[in-house]
Design an enzyme around this catalytic site. Structure first.
Site, PDB file in Angstrom:
ATOM      1  N   TYR A 182      48.311  59.017  99.863  1.00 27.42           N
ATOM      2  CA  TYR A 182      47.461  58.633  98.801  1.00 27.42           C
ATOM      3  C   TYR A 182      48.145  57.205  98.289  1.00 27.42           C
ATOM      4  CZ  TYR A 182      45.008  63.133  98.501  1.00 27.42           C
ATOM      5  OH  TYR A 182      44.580  64.089  99.833  1.00 27.42           O
TER       6      TYR A 182
ATOM      7  N   ASP B 285      50.546  69.170  99.000  1.00 23.97           N
ATOM      8  CA  ASP B 285      50.603  70.501  99.719  1.00 23.97           C
ATOM      9  C   ASP B 285      51.573  69.750 101.127  1.00 23.97           C
ATOM     10  OD1 ASP B 285      48.657  71.268  98.454  1.00 23.97           O
ATOM     11  OD2 ASP B 285      46.753  70.798  99.716  1.00 23.97           O
TER      12      ASP B 285
END
Ligand code: PLP
Length: 384
Positions: free
Chosen positions: A278, A327
């Site tokens: 990200y 995660d």
């Protein structure tokens, strides 16, 4: 030894392995340390802090180990933690380190917990709840000698002790305090607090009241300040293998108990200049191989480790690259990787070659306490 291929229970690759041998080592070392200072080689009573799910290690398993080694008391912060222990069959005395809501007084009486008390109204309410249950609750009077948290003023202690012993359904089992700077070397503040507690205890005795067990020492005080040990010590973090701060001498070998680990589930070669994760906050500086590890901040692996932390795979440290996701996160394992899918990844643990909870704490601006508490409920605790 844990062999993933032979393990019959299906389990997530991300786990907190709890090394009970290291836990035993630490408790024994602390017990010997406190006995060594006594002319008769007698140690004070031990109250092992198992609050916050045993600092993340599992409240019942830690309690069992501590009691096996002879610890006399357990310390919790929430009534729910004590409920777990009693449901598990633990019969040892349990100190409740926090004040709680009166709706929980019934459970305190029912489970025979030993709560801290610090003011008249709380004492009166607790006595009423105990009377309704036809039980006698043993309480510990908490005196604030310098923490500024729960605790009566030293000047009020004698009167509150007298109130307790006048209550038909309460017993005064102890008088105690807590230290804010016992994890600093040569702390005159800590020594003065201990002296203050001694004075309070003498006043209580002079009034003809038995103070019960006198206790004060957290890990920092157990390590450095024998004059604070009184009748019982209350170590927490040191039991789990860490010093409370980096400031004190380290006279004992403590072994980290928790190993936060995962596995490589995927690897991929990428060219120089590839953006990762990200925000594409990292770009590869050469043709390389990126491994994906299925652990993230949803497991309690701090997002502040993005582009900063390292992990241990096959005895070698590798950098975390790109942002830690909820995660998963990525590791740069280099152009000629020796790492394969299925390899164990140590996020932190006792292995000296890899990161410790202390290193993670330094990188994320916190303390080892918060790091071992951080693996979330979806991370299975595996006991060895
Ligand atoms: C948590 C706690 C301790 C243990 O402190 P450590 O620094 O982990 O050793 C002792 N006493 C009280 C009242 C606590 O809340």
């Amino acid at each position: 030894m844990f062999l993933p291929g032979l393990c019959l229970v299906p389990m997530r690759p991300t786990q907190a392995v709890i090394h009970l041998g290291n836990l035993r080592h630490n408790i024994t070392a602390l017990m010997e340390h406190t006995a060594r200072h006594d002319p008769n080689r007698r140690r004070p009573l031990f109250c092992v802090a198992v609050k916050a799910d045993g600092y993340g290690h599992g409240v019942c398993e830690v309690a069992e180990t501590a009691l096996e080694l002879g610890a006399e008391y357990l310390g919790v912060a929430a009534v729910s933690e004590a409920e777990k222990l009693r449901a598990h069959g633990v019969r040892a005395p349990i100190l409740l380190y926090s004040l709680t809501d009166p709706t929980e007084f019934d459970t305190i009486a029912e489970l025979r917990l030993a709560p801290f008390v610090a003011d008249a109204a709380y004492i009166a309410d607790l006595d009423r709840a105990a009377a309704e249950r036809r039980r006698v609750i043993g309480v510990h009077l908490k005196v604030d000698t310098g923490m500024g948290r729960i605790g009566c003023r030293p000047a009020e202690a004698r009167e509150l002790a007298a109130q307790v012993i006048a209550c038909e359904h309460l017993r005064l089992d102890g008088v105690c305090t807590h230290f804010p700077v016992a994890d600093t070397p040569n702390s005159s503040f800590t020594r003065e607090q201990a002296a203050r507690l001694s004075e309070v205890v003498s006043e209580i005795r002079t009034a003809g009241i038995d103070p019960g067990i006198v206790h004060a020492a957290n890990s920092g005080a157990v390590i450095e300040y024998p004059e604070t040990w009184f009748d019982m010590v209350r170590p927490g973090i040191s039991v789990y293998g860490y010093y409370p701060s980096g400031d004190q001498d380290r006279p004992l070998e403590l072994k980290p108990v928790m190993e936060f680990r995962s596995q490589v589930v995927f690897t991929k070669r990428v060219p120089k200049g590839t953006g990762l994760s990200y925000g594409l906050s990292y770009h590869t500086t050469q043709d390389t191989t990126i491994a994906t590890v299925p652990a993230g901040y949803g497991d309690g692996f701090n997002r502040l480790l993005s582009n900063r932390g390292e992990v241990l795979i096959r005895g070698t440290r590798y950098p975390i690259v790109g942002r830690v996701c909820m995660d998963q996160f990525m590791v740069d394992i280099g152009p000629e990787p020796e790492v394969q899918t299925g390899d164990a990844v140590t996020l932190f643990g006792p292995d000296r070659a890899g990161p410790s909870a202390e290193e993670i704490a330094d990188l994320t601006g916190t303390i080892p306490y918060e790091v071992t508490c951080s693996p979330t409920a979806r991370v299975p605790r595996v006991y060895r």
